[in-house]
Design a protein around this motif. Structure first.
Motif, short mmCIF file in Angstrom:
data_model
loop_
_atom_site.label_atom_id
_atom_site.label_comp_id
_atom_site.label_asym_id
_atom_site.label_seq_id
_atom_site.Cartn_x
_atom_site.Cartn_y
_atom_site.Cartn_z
N GLY A 17 0.84 -1.19 -0.01
CA GLY A 17 0.07 -0.01 0.02
C GLY A 17 0.97 1.12 0.05
O GLY A 17 0.47 2.28 -0.75
N LYS A 18 1.96 1.41 0.91
CA LYS A 18 2.79 2.47 0.90
C LYS A 18 3.48 2.56 -0.42
O LYS A 18 3.85 3.86 -0.74
CB LYS A 18 3.79 2.31 1.90
CG LYS A 18 3.15 2.26 3.42
CD LYS A 18 4.29 2.39 4.49
CE LYS A 18 3.54 2.76 5.87
NZ LYS A 18 4.61 2.73 6.88
N ALA A 19 3.93 1.61 -1.04
CA ALA A 19 4.35 1.68 -2.46
C ALA A 19 3.65 2.34 -3.38
O ALA A 19 3.96 3.04 -4.20
CB ALA A 19 5.12 0.32 -2.79
N LEU A 20 2.30 1.88 -3.24
CA LEU A 20 1.19 2.56 -4.17
C LEU A 20 0.94 4.01 -4.20
O LEU A 20 1.11 4.62 -5.19
CB LEU A 20 0.00 2.00 -4.09
CG LEU A 20 -0.50 0.85 -4.93
CD1 LEU A 20 -1.93 0.28 -4.46
CD2 LEU A 20 -0.74 1.25 -6.52
N LEU A 21 1.01 4.39 -2.77
CA LEU A 21 1.07 6.03 -2.39
C LEU A 21 2.18 6.73 -2.94
O LEU A 21 2.11 7.66 -3.17
CB LEU A 21 0.89 5.74 -0.69
CG LEU A 21 -0.55 5.44 -0.30
CD1 LEU A 21 -0.28 5.31 1.08
CD2 LEU A 21 -1.57 6.70 -0.74
N ALA A 22 3.37 5.90 -3.18
CA ALA A 22 4.53 6.80 -3.43
C ALA A 22 4.94 6.69 -4.83
O ALA A 22 5.77 7.27 -5.33
CB ALA A 22 5.73 6.06 -2.62
N ARG A 23 4.02 6.08 -5.69
CA ARG A 23 4.40 5.84 -7.30
C ARG A 23 4.29 7.04 -7.69
O ARG A 23 3.30 8.08 -7.57
CB ARG A 23 3.36 5.04 -7.87
CG ARG A 23 3.11 3.50 -7.50
CD ARG A 23 4.34 2.87 -8.26
NE ARG A 23 4.53 2.99 -9.33
CZ ARG A 23 4.32 1.77 -10.20
NH1 ARG A 23 3.67 0.51 -9.73
NH2 ARG A 23 4.61 1.43 -11.67
N PRO A 24 5.29 7.40 -8.56
CA PRO A 24 5.24 8.66 -9.33
C PRO A 24 3.92 8.86 -10.48
O PRO A 24 3.54 7.88 -10.80
CB PRO A 24 6.70 8.57 -10.11
CG PRO A 24 7.00 7.28 -10.31
CD PRO A 24 6.22 6.74 -8.94
N ILE A 25 3.60 10.10 -10.36
CA ILE A 25 2.31 10.40 -11.28
C ILE A 25 2.86 10.10 -12.91
O ILE A 25 3.77 10.98 -13.27
CB ILE A 25 1.95 11.66 -11.24
CG1 ILE A 25 1.27 11.49 -9.54
CG2 ILE A 25 0.46 11.75 -12.05
CD1 ILE A 25 0.60 10.57 -9.14
N GLU A 26 2.24 9.43 -13.59
CA GLU A 26 2.42 9.21 -15.25
C GLU A 26 1.28 9.75 -15.94
O GLU A 26 0.21 9.17 -16.01
CB GLU A 26 2.60 7.66 -15.40
CG GLU A 26 2.89 7.70 -16.93
CD GLU A 26 3.15 6.06 -17.51
OE1 GLU A 26 2.83 5.84 -18.71
OE2 GLU A 26 3.00 5.36 -16.45
N VAL A 27 1.21 11.16 -16.23
CA VAL A 27 0.37 11.87 -16.88
C VAL A 27 0.26 11.24 -18.43
O VAL A 27 1.26 10.88 -18.95
CB VAL A 27 0.56 13.34 -16.99
CG1 VAL A 27 -0.35 13.91 -18.07
CG2 VAL A 27 0.71 13.87 -15.70
#
Length: 234
Positions: free
Chosen positions: A91-101
């Motif tokens: 879950g924490k890894a998901l929250l930390a994922r960079p945003i890919e526009v």
């Protein structure tokens, strides 16, 4: 009336989201293989997520809690604490994922920003969605951001009141027929559907739409051509 406000869904319309959830789900199902087959773990997780929507709403934190609950269920409460720690880590890894526009998003927003009021209309966890928008680098295009607990007709009606517009002055652009398209059409607004290659099972609806205020396009840049068509007709 002409369109005054264009609202965009966020996840899988402006930026990539669902594939990351599916990657995490696969990791979770592999972790549960000592207890149940992967397809069984996936089915149990989906059922738990749907059951918990009324409690946790949409978003990563609810997904994390549902994974932990599913792990307890399929293991008959014998899951090791280290496995729970791994799930929290997912879950924490998901929250930390960079945003890919997504491709074409900024081109479209730049073309529309001086002609319409642009709005983000999305559902999910408030803190997470606000962080995603800030980190996306496209937040400056938007007049207003509406983060909803759900996206039903009543939620859109509230948004229209806040924006002080009529339904026929509103266009919703999104990837989910269930959340982005059908409620807006039911209110009398315009809606453009942009299918995404990965969609959460809970968002699937089997429906054929015949409505002059609806259009489906292949990519977000097609929205510009569709807007030209709508305005010519109007």
């Amino acid at each position: 009336m002409s369109i005054k406000v264009i609202a965009f869904d966020a996840d899988d319309t402006l930026w990539v989201n669902e594939p990351y959830f599916r990657e995490t789900e696969n990791e979770f199902c592999l972790l549960m293989e000592n207890y149940v087959p992967q397809h069984t773990a996936a089915r149990e997780l989906l059922q738990t997520e749907i059951k918990n929507l009324a409690l946790y709403g949409y978003g990563i934190k609810g997904f994390m809690l549902s994974m932990i609950e599913t792990a307890l269920t399929v293991s008959s409460n014998t899951i090791d604490i280290t496995a729970v720690e791994k799930i929290i880590g997912y879950g924490k890894a998901l929250l930390a994922r960079p945003i890919e526009v997504l491709d074409g998003v900024e081109t479209v927003l730049d073309a529309l920003k001086d002609k319409y009021r642009l709005v983000v209309a999305t559902k999910g966890d408030l803190l997470d969605q606000e962080k995603k928008l800030k980190n996306s680098g496209i937040d400056h295009y938007f007049h207003h951001v509406e983060i909803m607990s759900d996206k039903k007709e009543s939620d859109y009606r509230k948004l229209l009141r806040h924006l002080d517009i009529q339904p026929e002055e509103f266009l919703m652009v999104g990837n989910s027929l269930k959340s982005d398209i059908l409620p807006v059409l039911n209110l009398g607004g315009y809606a453009i559907h942009i299918p995404f290659h990965t969609t959460w099972a809970h968002e699937h609806v089997d429906v054929h739409i015949e409505n002059p205020m609806f259009q489906q396009v292949e990519m977000i840049t097609d929205v510009l051509e569709e807007l030209a068509r709508i305005n010519i007709i109007g």
